[in-house]
Design a protein around this motif. Sequence first.
Motif, short mmCIF file in Angstrom:
data_model
loop_
_atom_site.label_atom_id
_atom_site.label_comp_id
_atom_site.label_asym_id
_atom_site.label_seq_id
_atom_site.Cartn_x
_atom_site.Cartn_y
_atom_site.Cartn_z
N LYS A 32 0.85 -1.18 0.00
CA LYS A 32 0.00 0.00 0.00
C LYS A 32 0.90 1.24 0.00
O LYS A 32 1.71 1.41 0.90
N LEU A 33 0.74 2.08 -1.01
CA LEU A 33 1.55 3.29 -1.15
C LEU A 33 0.68 4.51 -0.85
O LEU A 33 -0.34 4.71 -1.51
N THR A 34 1.06 5.30 0.14
CA THR A 34 0.43 6.58 0.41
C THR A 34 1.53 7.63 0.40
O THR A 34 2.66 7.36 0.82
N LYS A 46 2.70 -3.23 -7.29
CA LYS A 46 1.49 -4.05 -7.15
C LYS A 46 0.86 -3.74 -5.80
O LYS A 46 1.56 -3.73 -4.79
N GLY A 47 -0.44 -3.48 -5.79
CA GLY A 47 -1.12 -3.23 -4.52
C GLY A 47 -2.15 -2.14 -4.60
O GLY A 47 -3.07 -2.20 -5.42
N GLU A 48 -1.99 -1.11 -3.76
CA GLU A 48 -2.93 0.00 -3.68
C GLU A 48 -2.16 1.31 -3.60
O GLU A 48 -1.07 1.36 -3.03
N VAL A 49 -2.75 2.38 -4.16
CA VAL A 49 -2.14 3.70 -4.11
C VAL A 49 -3.21 4.69 -3.65
O VAL A 49 -4.30 4.74 -4.21
N PHE A 50 -2.86 5.48 -2.62
CA PHE A 50 -3.77 6.49 -2.08
C PHE A 50 -3.02 7.80 -1.90
O PHE A 50 -1.99 7.84 -1.24
N SER A 51 -3.54 8.88 -2.48
CA SER A 51 -2.97 10.22 -2.29
C SER A 51 -3.92 11.25 -2.87
O SER A 51 -4.70 10.97 -3.77
N GLN A 66 -5.23 -0.77 -7.34
CA GLN A 66 -6.41 0.07 -7.22
C GLN A 66 -5.86 1.43 -6.81
O GLN A 66 -5.12 1.53 -5.82
N ILE A 67 -6.20 2.47 -7.57
CA ILE A 67 -5.59 3.78 -7.37
C ILE A 67 -6.67 4.81 -7.04
O ILE A 67 -7.64 4.95 -7.76
N ASP A 68 -6.46 5.53 -5.93
CA ASP A 68 -7.32 6.64 -5.52
C ASP A 68 -6.38 7.83 -5.35
O ASP A 68 -5.58 7.88 -4.42
N ILE A 69 -6.47 8.80 -6.27
CA ILE A 69 -5.42 9.81 -6.41
C ILE A 69 -6.03 11.18 -6.69
O ILE A 69 -7.20 11.28 -7.05
N VAL A 78 -1.07 0.40 -16.73
CA VAL A 78 -1.80 0.34 -15.47
C VAL A 78 -2.91 -0.68 -15.62
O VAL A 78 -3.70 -0.62 -16.56
N ILE A 79 -2.93 -1.64 -14.68
CA ILE A 79 -3.99 -2.64 -14.63
C ILE A 79 -4.69 -2.45 -13.29
O ILE A 79 -4.08 -2.63 -12.24
N GLY A 80 -5.95 -2.03 -13.34
CA GLY A 80 -6.70 -1.77 -12.13
C GLY A 80 -7.54 -0.52 -12.29
O GLY A 80 -7.35 0.27 -13.22
N ASN A 81 -8.46 -0.32 -11.38
CA ASN A 81 -9.36 0.82 -11.45
C ASN A 81 -8.70 2.07 -10.88
O ASN A 81 -7.95 1.98 -9.91
#
Length: 159
Positions: A32-34, A46-51, A66-69, A78-81
């Motif tokens: 998980k990357l923040t 590979k994993g999740e990104v939040f920022s 899964q990226i929330d940016i 990029v593979i994922g939503n």
Amino acid sequence: MLGWLPMTQAARQSTVGEISTLLGRGSEFEGKLTFEGTVRIDGVLKGEVFSDDVLIVGEGARVEAQIDIGDIIIQGTVIGNIRAKRSIEVLAPGRVNGDLTTPTLQIEKGVVFEGRSFMEGLAQTDSKSARSSKEAAPKVVAQKSDDLVGTDKGPKPLK
């Protein structure tokens, strides 16, 4: 309103700012990357990104997450939503396999995009104001593709 102007280099630079972290070529990260600021990925994540800030996926990079940016600029894979609060920009030779949710979307000619895009209502959902969906209408910036004119491969007209 649909505009046919590509993002200028100056406008892109003002969005990106100074890169504060780099995951270079040959690097791999899983988890998980923040972060705050601007992060550029040229390796594998590979994993999740939040920022709430900016993520740049460089050419040759591979991100399965899964990226929330806040903003994202993609030149790699990029593979994922992806859910971006402000904008998603996909530049050639970028590849995206997943759903995109953002108020502003730019996809350059030469990009491969497999998925769905959602633009209506995101700004309204994130905003505390109760504006109507017409007032919170998303902005789309895309390059005109003469290759699609007069074919059935082009976008379908709005109803």
